[in-house]
Design an enzyme around this catalytic site. Structure first.
Site, mmCIF file in Angstrom:
data_model
loop_
_atom_site.group_PDB
_atom_site.id
_atom_site.type_symbol
_atom_site.label_atom_id
_atom_site.label_comp_id
_atom_site.label_asym_id
_atom_site.label_seq_id
_atom_site.Cartn_x
_atom_site.Cartn_y
_atom_site.Cartn_z
ATOM 1 N N ASP A 263 62.234 -35.535 -49.104
ATOM 2 C CA ASP A 263 62.662 -36.755 -49.780
ATOM 3 C C ASP A 263 61.440 -37.677 -49.849
ATOM 4 O O ASP A 263 60.382 -37.396 -49.292
ATOM 5 C CB ASP A 263 63.841 -37.404 -49.029
ATOM 6 C CG ASP A 263 64.636 -38.338 -49.940
ATOM 7 O OD1 ASP A 263 65.814 -38.593 -49.654
ATOM 8 O OD2 ASP A 263 64.075 -38.797 -50.953
HETATM 9 C C1 GLC Z 1 65.137 -41.444 -52.734
HETATM 10 C C2 GLC Z 1 66.423 -40.752 -52.353
HETATM 11 C C3 GLC Z 1 66.612 -39.391 -52.977
HETATM 12 C C4 GLC Z 1 65.976 -39.385 -54.344
HETATM 13 C C5 GLC Z 1 64.476 -39.522 -54.130
HETATM 14 C C6 GLC Z 1 63.711 -39.550 -55.451
HETATM 15 O O1 GLC Z 1 64.589 -42.110 -51.630
HETATM 16 O O2 GLC Z 1 66.691 -40.621 -50.954
HETATM 17 O O3 GLC Z 1 68.026 -39.131 -53.036
HETATM 18 O O4 GLC Z 1 66.265 -38.170 -55.008
HETATM 19 O O5 GLC Z 1 64.141 -40.667 -53.368
HETATM 20 O O6 GLC Z 1 64.030 -40.700 -56.156
#
Ligand code: GLC
Length: 735
Positions: A263
């Site tokens: 993430d």
């Molecule tokens: C965010 C979220 C995740 C998302 C990623 C990209 O922090 O936790 O669900 O897909 O970053 O935006």
């Protein structure tokens, strides 16, 4: 490309190029040096050369922009490996559907699948390749802002929706209309302690496997190509550096051969977690655990080569991770056509087309949940003069936090939806109150929205004057879209004081009050329900919200949504779910007056509205539950049926739910577990027989030896309209 060709491509790549494939940045790095990041802000120390070798981009939009970035990138690329474009497309692309928690309330898996297929059509025509969806983190605590992105508190429901979403994204007969799915957040993120964002997750292995893992596995079994790690720890080990999760379970047990992406900034956050000394240590731990792609940090770009050269990592680990990325690009046909399905003509034809909009409108009608309808307040007659009052009366911010490419002007607000239904002349509209109290703040992407009203008394007075002249008061209330979603944890789950004051003042007028509730989570509605005659939970319904809700209010559609997540009596009950364990001192009719039992002294154990609950304009009666046998063996099954009658004069859809209880196991078993759902349409006074099949594999669980198997013994089986109102039968499993 064939596998041989991919292998040869890999062999010809420098280690810098291979590492580049394991880095993901956002598009800002391709047009300015300015550092941009969501999540924790961190200054990335990336060289221009490292940026030029990046393998994928996230959340960069615009087909012309993407084509230009791809073109420029390939002109400067040695190995001519195209960029992968990924994004958060959770509940639609331009045609934005209701949020995922609302979709879960439809219990209509074919419908859920179609929302994903339409999202894939629109997103692929605009140059997108992969979506960071479905988010299938099971949730039992609405204090956590991301419950809006999930499909609720039940493993079966989450798994069915997970499967449906992956199939919808990936299985269109026309490959150019597909996007690949990336299931998230692996694993157990929905169990963050106290519902606080990014907090620790403390789950025993059996609970993790029984409740939280099934939805991710359903995505993998449906062919999902990517997995995103969660920010949280599991038993003290961050998921992004958790070999047990990423290798033992994901690769060895489940056979997953796609790519794992961290993430946002999660690899660098291993330092903040206190498990990595520095970025180099973080890079080493994440790669060793099996995390292939580093989203938006410089850990991999700046340290993997050095780790290989010093022998801390093997180059084969880099090769394997790189090959998984190359295979995803190959699956999309990017080597043959890096611009894939960017299609200006298709875009014009399908983006927000009538077909997509009318389906989105239908989805709204099937995902709203009617929680109260005293004296048949609803549906309304079209000749009634209405006062449409509240912060959501005409505000179009009804599409939820992750609808990041939504064109605000494409949203049908309540005002527009009601005007389309009954004509503007029958409607008086005003705001009446702000969404949030004076001085409250809502943060999104670092921008703090000072919300509230600079004239609360005037707004209230205007509402009273309007309401007095009309027949029915419709109050459009709820939480702000930025009060839920990522970073949207809340300790209190009541409506803003300013909205409650509006509701109470409206109640004094003695007219029928219909509350339309917007929000991304279950809220504490005890007081709201005291002052209204009808209450429809609208969630964040997306672009066709106004029209779909008007369809329900005026009876063009009959509410059929059922709660995918319990609505609490009080926030103090969390974490809470219907499928709890009995405890050694359960609350029973024979014990409820006692002190020393598992209950609160000041509130009930039961939620205000239980899992599976939802009213209809029809009334359905279940009777005559029967089974073709009372003993089940491993290789046969039991057919259980029930007759459902629509005793009203309005046709409607009922969602029959099948629950099972294992009365005695080698470990404590849930008091109920959802094992099947059947939607049935019934005309006025029509009766239909609904049949479920019970098989041995439905009874399997992680026994005391942690083996996944069923155990002989007695079972209860329940069929009903929600997890509490059920008919009961029993059977025995013999082995
Ligand atoms: C965010 C979220 C995740 C998302 C990623 C990209 O922090 O936790 O669900 O897909 O970053 O935006």
């Amino acid at each position: 490309m064939t596998n041989i060709e991919l292998q040869n491509l890999l062999k010809g790549m420098s280690i810098e190029e291979k590492i580049g494939q394991l880095v993901q940045l956002n598009g800002k790095f391709f047009d300015t040096d300015e550092e941009v990041s969501t999540g924790p802000k961190s200054k990335l120390q990336l060289s221009r050369d490292a940026i030029s070798k990046t393998g994928s981009l996230l959340n960069t939009f615009g087909s012309e922009t993407l084509k230009q970035i791809q073109k420029t990138y390939l002109e400067n690329s040695e190995s001519k490996i195209p960029l992968l474009f990924m994004a958060d497309i959770l509940n639609g692309f331009k045609t934005v559907f209701p949020i995922s928690l609302a979709l879960g309330c439809s219990f209509d898996f074919e419908m859920v699948k179609r929302t994903a297929r339409i999202a894939a059509h629109e997103a692929s025509a605009c140059g997108m390749h992969v979506t960071f969806s479905p988010m299938v983190d099971l949730v039992q605590d609405a204090r956590w802002g991301r419950v809006m992105e999930s499909y609720g508190e039940d493993p079966y429901l989450n798994a069915q929706c997970s499967k449906a979403m992956v199939e919808g994204y990936q299985n269109d007969p026309d490959p150019s209309k597909r996007i690949l799915a990336c299931v998230k957040h692996f694993a157990g993120y929905g169990a963050v302690m106290a519902g606080r964002e990014y907090n620790r997750v403390e789950l025993g292995e059996r609970t993790l496997r029984e409740y939280y893992l099934p939805s991710y596995k359903a995505a993998i079994d449906a062919g999902c190509h990517m997995v995103m790690t969660s920010f949280s720890t599991v038993d003290g080990i961050p998921a992004t550096a958790n070999e047990w999760l990423l290798k033992d379970i994901l690769r060895d047990e489940w056979g997953f051969d796609g790519a794992v992406i961290s993430d946002h900034s999660a690899i660098k956050e291993l330092i903040d977690h206190g498990v990595a000394k520095n970025e180099k240590d973080a890079a080493k731990q994440a790669m060793q655990a099996g995390c292939d792609i580093d989203m938006m940090t410089a850990c991999y770009a700046n340290h993997l080569k050095e780790l290989v050269e010093e022998g801390s990592l093997c180059e084969t680990q880099i090769d394997e991770a790189c090959m998984r990325v190359l295979k995803i690009k190959n699956e999309l046909g990017l080597f043959e056509n890096p611009y894939r399905s960017v299609d200006e003509e298709a875009k014009k034809e399908i983006i927000l087309c009538d077909e997509h909009r009318s389906f989105a409108r239908e989805v709204v009608t099937k995902s709203c949940v009617l929680l109260k309808n005293e004296n048949h307040t609803l549906p309304l007659a079209k000749d009634k003069k209405i006062a449409l009052i509240g912060p959501y009366a005409e505000y179009g911010g009804i599409f939820g936090m992750w609808s990041i490419v939504t064109d605000q002007e494409s949203v049908v607000s309540l005002k527009e939806g009601f005007a389309n239904m009954i004509g503007q002349e029958n409607i008086q509209i005003c705001k009446g109150a702000a969404i949030m109290d004076q001085g409250s703040i809502a943060c999104f992407g670092g921008v703090t929205l000072q919300v509230g009203s600079d004239n609360p008394e005037g707004e209230l007075q205007e509402a009273i004057e309007i309401a007095q002249k009309q027949d029915v008061i419709i109050l459009a209330l709820g939480e702000h879209a930025q009060q839920s979603g990522e970073g949207g944890a809340r300790g209190e789950l009541t409506l803003a004081k300013t909205q409650m004051r509006l509701l109470k003042e409206m109640h004094k007028l003695g007219k029928p009050i219909v509350v339309l509730l917007f929000g991304g989570r279950p809220l504490d509605l005890r007081e709201v329900e005291e002052y209204c005659d009808a209450l429809l939970v609208c969630w964040f319904p997306g672009v066709e919200g106004g029209n779909g809700i008007a369809d329900l209010i005026y009876g063009n559609a009959n509410p059929s949504g059922r709660l995918a997540m319990s609505f609490p009596y009080s926030v103090g009950q969390y974490p809470m779910a219907y499928n709890e364990l009995s405890t050694g001192r359960p609350v029973l009719p024979t014990t409820e007056s006692k002190r020393f039992i598992s209950r609160y002294m000041d509130i009930p154990n039961q939620p205000l509205h239980c899992f599976g609950f939802g009213l209809s304009y029809s009334t359905f009666v279940y009777k005559n539950v029967r089974m073709d046998r009372n003993t089940l063996h491993e290789f046969d099954n039991i057919h259980i049926s029930v007759d459902i009658t629509n005793t009203s004069d309005i046709a409607g859809w009922e969602t029959a739910q099948l629950y099972i209880r294992d009365l005695v196991g080698s470990v404590a078993r849930p008091v109920k577990e959802l094992k099947g759902v059947q939607k049935v349409h019934l005309l006025p006074n029509e009766t239909k027989t609904v049949e479920f099949v019970i098989q041995e594999d439905m009874l399997r669980f992680y026994t005391r030896s942690m083996k996944y198997e069923s155990e002989a013994g007695e079972f209860k089986v329940y069929i009903g309209c929600n997890c509490e109102d059920v008919l009961e039968a029993s059977f025995t499993l013999e082995k």
